[in-house]
Motif scaffolding. Structure first.
Motif, PDB file in Angstrom:
ATOM      1  N   PRO A  71      -2.755  72.379  60.494  1.00  0.00           N
ATOM      2  CA  PRO A  71      -2.962  70.931  60.535  1.00  0.00           C
ATOM      3  C   PRO A  71      -3.516  70.392  61.844  1.00  0.00           C
ATOM      4  N   TYR A  72      -3.666  71.213  62.871  1.00  0.00           N
ATOM      5  CA  TYR A  72      -4.113  70.694  64.156  1.00  0.00           C
ATOM      6  C   TYR A  72      -5.549  70.183  64.076  1.00  0.00           C
ATOM      7  N   PRO A  73      -5.896  69.139  64.831  1.00  0.00           N
ATOM      8  CA  PRO A  73      -7.300  68.700  64.882  1.00  0.00           C
ATOM      9  C   PRO A  73      -8.165  69.767  65.548  1.00  0.00           C
ATOM     10  N   GLN A  74      -9.458  69.699  65.264  1.00  0.00           N
ATOM     11  CA  GLN A  74     -10.363  70.749  65.739  1.00  0.00           C
ATOM     12  C   GLN A  74     -10.385  70.873  67.252  1.00  0.00           C
ATOM     13  N   HIS A  75     -10.290  69.769  67.969  1.00  0.00           N
ATOM     14  CA  HIS A  75     -10.347  69.861  69.434  1.00  0.00           C
ATOM     15  C   HIS A  75      -9.139  70.631  69.968  1.00  0.00           C
ATOM     16  N   LEU A  76      -7.980  70.477  69.315  1.00  0.00           N
ATOM     17  CA  LEU A  76      -6.798  71.204  69.756  1.00  0.00           C
ATOM     18  C   LEU A  76      -6.897  72.675  69.364  1.00  0.00           C
ATOM     19  N   LYS A  77      -7.457  72.954  68.199  1.00  0.00           N
ATOM     20  CA  LYS A  77      -7.678  74.356  67.806  1.00  0.00           C
ATOM     21  C   LYS A  77      -8.618  75.046  68.797  1.00  0.00           C
ATOM     22  N   ARG A  78      -9.670  74.346  69.214  1.00  0.00           N
ATOM     23  CA  ARG A  78     -10.608  74.937  70.184  1.00  0.00           C
ATOM     24  C   ARG A  78      -9.906  75.199  71.507  1.00  0.00           C
ATOM     25  N   ARG A  79      -9.060  74.279  71.930  1.00  0.00           N
ATOM     26  CA  ARG A  79      -8.321  74.485  73.192  1.00  0.00           C
ATOM     27  C   ARG A  79      -7.430  75.708  73.105  1.00  0.00           C
ATOM     28  N   ILE A  80      -6.699  75.856  72.016  1.00  0.00           N
ATOM     29  CA  ILE A  80      -5.776  76.981  71.865  1.00  0.00           C
ATOM     30  C   ILE A  80      -6.539  78.300  71.836  1.00  0.00           C
ATOM     31  N   ARG A  81      -7.694  78.320  71.153  1.00  0.00           N
ATOM     32  CA  ARG A  81      -8.470  79.558  71.021  1.00  0.00           C
ATOM     33  C   ARG A  81      -9.250  79.899  72.283  1.00  0.00           C
ATOM     34  N   SER A  82      -9.389  78.955  73.198  1.00  0.00           N
ATOM     35  CA  SER A  82     -10.284  79.136  74.330  1.00  0.00           C
ATOM     36  C   SER A  82      -9.719  80.138  75.329  1.00  0.00           C
ATOM     37  N   ALA A  83     -10.559  80.532  76.278  1.00  0.00           N
ATOM     38  CA  ALA A  83     -10.152  81.469  77.329  1.00  0.00           C
ATOM     39  C   ALA A  83      -9.122  80.868  78.273  1.00  0.00           C
ATOM     40  N   ARG A  84      -8.902  79.545  78.170  1.00  0.00           N
ATOM     41  CA  ARG A  84      -7.882  78.877  78.981  1.00  0.00           C
ATOM     42  C   ARG A  84      -6.798  78.272  78.108  1.00  0.00           C
ATOM     43  N   GLY A  85      -6.637  78.859  76.927  1.00  0.00           N
ATOM     44  CA  GLY A  85      -5.637  78.359  75.989  1.00  0.00           C
ATOM     45  C   GLY A  85      -4.420  79.256  75.907  1.00  0.00           C
ATOM     46  N   HIS A  86      -4.245  79.845  74.709  1.00  0.00           N
ATOM     47  CA  HIS A  86      -3.069  80.691  74.469  1.00  0.00           C
ATOM     48  C   HIS A  86      -3.497  82.027  73.873  1.00  0.00           C
TER      49      HIS A  86
END
Length: 281
Positions: free
Chosen positions: A174-189
């Protein structure tokens, strides 16, 4: 060395390391009542009560540092943090704030902490904690495995490693796309797959692995554990998933072999393998 994982997740993070009369809380994302309850349930408070000797903060996000200033001001507990974290977070009375370099070991009583920077959207460090006999590593809140991390944690008796999300659950969630991108990013999780790539390359010597910071929305313990079991196939390694709210107690001393087991059954310590997914390692 005894390790009590008090909380591990977006709702708060705190882990207590205790050895030879020294007790240090790493991260302060839960309040004193929760801390006292968890330590009592784990029988880790004892006559010393709930209050640790010091607090070490890994980074400035609220689920890791949110209660640090209260502990500092009300309970007179010193707080250790990198200079970047100290600038970004409220840590309480400056007289009881101690800065550490993100690449230089520092000691608190019987425990030595060896930090190493991690890629995250706040200045973050992995920590190896050493009491002179046993070593444990805490590695959470990183978007990817940086060069040198495998060597930093190699040979630790206990590894507490982020396994935050399952890629399919995150994509469908259910997360919005911007939050999904943050989590998947090299500075996410760190995803389950990325955590498992590190575990597959881990040299021998680690007898316990605890998967940390599992998302309650984008992961399930069974998915993370199944993937990690495959990565650790053939090893005698205790594998657990830390709950969002503990306690989960770990002993850095290796477990006794089963009665009658030959010492050779533990196998020789394997040399580090190169982790091909992460250049430079």
């Amino acid at each position: 060395m005894k390790i009590t994982i008090i909380a591990s997740g977006s709702g708060g993070n705190a882990t207590l390391f205790a050895s030879r009369g020294t007790r240090v809380l790493v991260d302060a994302g839960v309040g004193p009542r929760v801390l006292a309850q968890c330590l009592s349930a784990a029988d880790a408070g004892g006559a010393l009560g709930w209050a640790p000797d010091a607090i070490v903060i890994t980074h400035a996000h609220a689920d890791h540092v949110g209660v640090a200033a209260r502990y500092n001001k009300k309970h007179k507990i010193p707080v250790y943090a990198s200079e970047a974290t100290a600038r970004a977070a409220e840590l309480g009375d400056p007289e009881r704030v101690r800065s550490f370099s993100p690449r230089e070991p520092f000691a608190i009583g019987a425990l030595t902490f060896s930090p190493r920077p991690l890629p995250h959207d706040a200045a973050q460090v992995a920590l190896v904690v050493d009491d002179g006999a046993r070593r444990a590593a805490l590695v959470t809140d990183l978007g990817e495995v940086p060069p040198g991390l495998l060597e930093h944690v190699a040979g630790c008796d206990v590894l507490m490693l982020e396994s935050n999300y399952d890629a399919d659950m995150l994509e469908a969630g259910p997360y919005p796309q911007h939050l999904k991108r943050r989590i998947r990013s090299a500075r996410g999780h760190l995803s389950n797959a990325a955590a498992c790539a590190l575990l597959a390359a881990l040299p021998g010597g680690t007898h316990t692995v605890a998967l940390m910071h599992l998302s309650e929305v984008n992961n399930r313990p069974d998915l993370a554990l199944d993937a990690a079991r495959d990565a650790l196939l053939g090893r005698r390694t205790r594998l657990l998933a830390a709950p969002p709210r503990g306690p989960l107690v770990l002993d850095a001393a290796p477990p006794a072999p089963p009665p009658g087991a030959a010492r050779s059954a533990l196998g020789p310590q394997a040399p580090p393998r190169q982790l091909g997914l992460f250049p430079g390692m």
